[in-house]
Design an enzyme around this catalytic site. Structure first.
Site, PDB file in Angstrom:
ATOM      1  N   LYS A  34      -6.727  19.925 -39.137  1.00 41.37           N
ATOM      2  CA  LYS A  34      -6.555  18.491 -38.907  1.00 41.37           C
ATOM      3  C   LYS A  34      -7.749  17.674 -39.401  1.00 41.37           C
ATOM      4  CE  LYS A  34      -8.358  18.452 -34.167  1.00 41.37           C
ATOM      5  NZ  LYS A  34      -9.513  17.587 -34.430  1.00 41.37           N
ATOM      6  N   THR A  35      -8.966  18.198 -39.237  1.00 38.32           N
ATOM      7  CA  THR A  35     -10.140  17.444 -39.686  1.00 38.32           C
ATOM      8  C   THR A  35     -10.118  17.273 -41.198  1.00 38.32           C
ATOM      9  OG1 THR A  35     -11.412  18.328 -37.823  1.00 38.32           O
ATOM     10  CG2 THR A  35     -12.647  17.328 -39.631  1.00 38.32           C
ATOM     11  N   ASP A 218      -8.418  10.658 -33.953  1.00 37.25           N
ATOM     12  CA  ASP A 218      -8.422  12.116 -33.798  1.00 37.25           C
ATOM     13  C   ASP A 218      -8.173  12.468 -32.331  1.00 37.25           C
ATOM     14  OD1 ASP A 218      -8.703  14.775 -34.420  1.00 37.25           O
ATOM     15  OD2 ASP A 218     -10.887  14.752 -34.460  1.00 37.25           O
ATOM     16  N   GLU A 219      -7.661  13.681 -32.078  1.00 32.61           N
ATOM     17  CA  GLU A 219      -7.390  14.173 -30.715  1.00 32.61           C
ATOM     18  C   GLU A 219      -6.599  13.145 -29.907  1.00 32.61           C
ATOM     19  OE1 GLU A 219      -7.895  17.138 -30.094  1.00 32.61           O
ATOM     20  OE2 GLU A 219      -9.707  17.895 -31.050  1.00 32.61           O
ATOM     21  N   GLN A 252      -2.070  20.864 -26.682  1.00 34.29           N
ATOM     22  CA  GLN A 252      -3.478  20.976 -26.291  1.00 34.29           C
ATOM     23  C   GLN A 252      -3.931  19.806 -25.421  1.00 34.29           C
ATOM     24  OE1 GLN A 252      -6.274  22.882 -29.256  1.00 34.29           O
ATOM     25  NE2 GLN A 252      -4.712  22.239 -30.712  1.00 34.29           N
ATOM     26  N   ARG A 622      -8.448  30.087 -29.412  1.00 36.52           N
ATOM     27  CA  ARG A 622      -9.856  30.083 -29.839  1.00 36.52           C
ATOM     28  C   ARG A 622     -10.174  31.349 -30.623  1.00 36.52           C
ATOM     29  NH1 ARG A 622      -9.884  25.578 -30.363  1.00 36.52           N
ATOM     30  NH2 ARG A 622      -7.720  25.798 -29.736  1.00 36.52           N
TER      31      ARG A 622
END
Length: 689
Positions: A34-35, A218-219, A252, A622
């Site tokens: 995503k970044t 973002d997020e 998330q 993770r």
């Protein structure tokens, strides 16, 4: 215009970068890049679409993420200096920029103060008239949630469910009034007040909409009601189609406890009917087995958007589940397994992470790692500079260096107590707001005598005279360049404020002693720097220069390169990170999922379990190469050994439990135990379904 596979992205990533025909939601699964999408879209806007960098804003949730994003954009741009013209920051930093430029429209002076959490805690303690820390924290949390939910004090009081909540609402009302009198804002106001500003001042809103033509968030799943309102107000009115890209993952969303709401994802489709939804499902982090387990767990939650992660990293090693007799064995076995795997694979210690639901699980794991001589770091630990006693001393130093620093003034003038109460500061704050000056300057300004009686004004002026005297000495070097002036000023300041007595009068003896030792360590550290270091070989500094150095160090602390050490972290703090080898401990009912309130309504319990499941999903994703889960058959609670059940989430992963670790009645030497654990590590497992 760039081709569909522009910038070396996969097809959905490229679609997300190139789409500019209206609002866009990018559903970015864990590890899906995503970044990269956000940074490449910024580059595309500048280099292909002709956007002025100054009209693009990218909003993140941490300063670290914002800095990394800006650095990545700079590396991608043909003219890297353009990255400095972008607005890349957190929601709160954006709020500060808006408020600093529009303060007068809200009745704030240009140099309004931003109170930190400790300052606000002290203020609430005064208003609540209690020293019960848990009560104060509960009220502080409730006020924060009210502000983030755009609930004003009168509404909070009216809708209170019981007398405790009504009392918290009344304290909230007084708290807001006091901040206004101080010409100050708290952390939550940095978003709430810009929302009120844009709602009530159309010309101000239009000016910011023209200034920032494209917004990237973002997020997005972590936004609260107030943050979403700010997004809507910033993008509405930008031509026919609001121009923004929100990037997030409903799987998330793990921060409901601090006000974030997954409803913001639902509302996007309602508020922006022409919203384009693009899914990123290819995972670049984990093996197929890990992703199969993650998909299986999260598949038990109701879905806003259907998606399923997949990877080209191969099947990978089986996921293992270890049944432990108790938490001591769990900690010991995890430490041994990490040690054995580290030497067998010749990995770095930093390739390993131990993740847990709550901080209370960490202590016994720390002891086991130390026993095995395994280096480790812990995320979320308190900075030395964040300790209350250190912040008290730093407040004096900040005020000596800058007498316009209102938060430092409020903290220093009230710590220790010197007969200056809240009502006095409220009057002083209102007066400083009227004259657009600092609180310190207001103490000496003509006309203050008409507002404050001599018994109130006298202690204020005595305090300010004291600071003036320290300031006059603080900028001078020591005799013959000896560097001793900083030490002398510090010693005189500490003696004058009698801080040691204040600590022993305020805290029980052991706590006071620990805090005073921290203060001595800090002041001795300052004195050494003032004299050029322990050996005197460094550059000598006066007290003002030391204060500036402390301010810089407190901002930079923790930004050094990560050491080669095992990372211990809560699941919440691990979000956004990745590790080759992950140990997820405490996978039991009552821990993960967290026990919660047994008397809560069914719908509340269901929502909590769904969020806990998303937390499990975050933990699983993770892991890059290997994932191992542990649970205890018994665990000590309230001094008693209590039987435990394995977490329902483990069953949802569709795994078979692995061989149990040595039982309580087994007595093994360290060498035998290590050999047994190596054998267990190499036990073959059936493929994950």
């Amino acid at each position: 215009m760039s081709s569909p596979n522009a910038y070396g992205l996969n097809k959905p990533q490229s679609e997300a970068v190139l789409y500019l025909d209206g609002p866009c939601l990018v559903l970015a699964g864990a590890g899906s890049g995503k970044t990269r999408v956000i940074t490449q879209k910024i580059v595309h806007l500048i280099e292909e679409c002709g956007y002025d960098p100054r009209t693009i804003a990218a909003v993140t949730f941490t300063n670290k993420a914002a800095l990394e994003m800006q650095e990545r954009v700079a590396k991608l741009l043909k003219q890297p200096r353009q990255a400095k013209q972008l607005t890349v920051c957190t929601f709160h930093s954006l709020g500060v920029r808006i408020l600093r430029q529009e303060a007068n429209a809200l009745g704030l002076k240009d140099r309004f103060s931003i109170m930190d959490a400790d300052d606000c805690y002290s203020l609430i303690q005064e208003l609540a008239i209690t020293t019960d820390k848990q009560v104060i924290r509960d009220i502080q949390t409730r006020i924060s949630l009210w502000k983030n939910g755009m609930v004003d004090p009168e509404l909070a009081i009216r809708d209170a469910r019981d007398e405790d909540e009504a009392q918290a609402g009344r304290i909230y009302r007084s708290y807001v009034a006091t901040l206004q009198a101080y010409q100050a804002v708290d952390f939550d106001d940095l978003i709430r007040l810009p929302v009120e500003l844009f709602r009530n001042h159309e010309s101000v809103r239009d000016r910011w909409q023209r200034r920032l033509r494209y917004l990237l968030v973002d997020e997005y799943q972590d936004t609260n009601t107030c943050q979403y309102e700010l997004v809507k107000l910033m993008v509405s009115g930008l031509g026919k189609y609001p121009m923004f890209t929100a990037v997030g993952d409903d799987d998330q969303a793990i921060y409901a406890w601090r006000g974030a709401t997954i409803d913001n994802l639902k509302d996007l489709q309602v508020d922006f009917p022409n919203l384009r939804v693009i899914k990123l499902e290819q995972n670049y982090r984990s093996t197929t087995r890990i992703l199969q387990a993650a998909n299986a767990v999260i598949g038990n939650n109701p879905k806003l958007f259907e998606k399923s992660l997949w990877s080209e990293h191969g099947l990978g090693e089986p996921i293992k589940v270890w049944a432990m007799p108790n938490e001591e064995a769990e900690a010991e076995q995890v430490a041994i397994m990490i040690s054995a795997d580290h030497f067998e694979r010749k990995n770095k210690w930093s390739d390993y992470a131990i993740l847990y639901r709550g901080n209370h699980q960490a202590r016994i794991i720390e002891q086991a790692l130390r026993q095995q001589r395994i280096p480790y770091t812990m995320s979320g630990g308190q900075s030395f500079f964040d300790k209350a006693e250190i912040k008290d001393i730093i407040a004096y130093l900040r005020l000596i260096a800058n007498q316009d620093d209102d938060p430092a003034f409020i903290r220093a003038v009230t710590t220790p107590r010197r007969g200056i109460g809240q009502s006095t500061l409220e009057v002083l704050g209102a007066f400083s707001g009227q004259w657009q000056c600092s609180l310190f300057e207001a103490v000496y300004k003509g006309g203050i005598e008409a507002k404050l009686q001599e018994r109130q004004l006298g202690p204020l002026r005595k305090f300010c005279d004291f600071i003036h005297g320290l300031e006059a000495r603080a900028s001078r070097p020591g005799p013959s360049g000896s560097g001793q002036n900083a030490a002398a000023v510090l010693d005189d300041m500490m003696e004058a404020i009698n801080y040691e007595s204040y600590l022993y009068d305020t805290y029980e003896e052991r706590a006071a002693q620990a805090k005073w030792q921290n203060v001595l360590e800090f002041t001795n550290w300052l004195k050494e720097r003032g004299c050029g270091g322990k050996d005197g070989s460094g550059e000598e500094k006066n007290l003002l220069e030391l204060t500036q150095m402390v301010a810089l160090m407190s901002m930079l602390e923790g930004k050094d390169e990560d050491p080669d050490a095992v990372r211990m972290s809560t699941l919440h703090a691990s979000k956004g990170l990745e590790y080759p080898h992950v140990f997820l401990v405490g996978c039991e009912e009552g821990i993960l999922p967290h026990k919660g309130d047994p008397d809560a309504p069914i719908e509340t319990v269901a929502a909590r379990i769904e969020e806990e499941r998303r937390l499990m999903y975050v933990g699983i994703t993770r892991a890059q190469r290997t994932l191992q889960l542990t649970w205890c058959k018994k665990r000590k609670r309230a001094g008693e050994q209590v039987s435990c059940d394995i977490s329902r989430f483990v069953a949802e992963m569709q795994l078979e439990t692995g061989p149990a670790a040595p039982q309580e009645d087994e007595v093994l030497s360290p060498r035998d135990r290590l050999a047994k654990m190596k054998a267990l590590l190499n036990t073959p497992k059936p493929p994950v379904a």
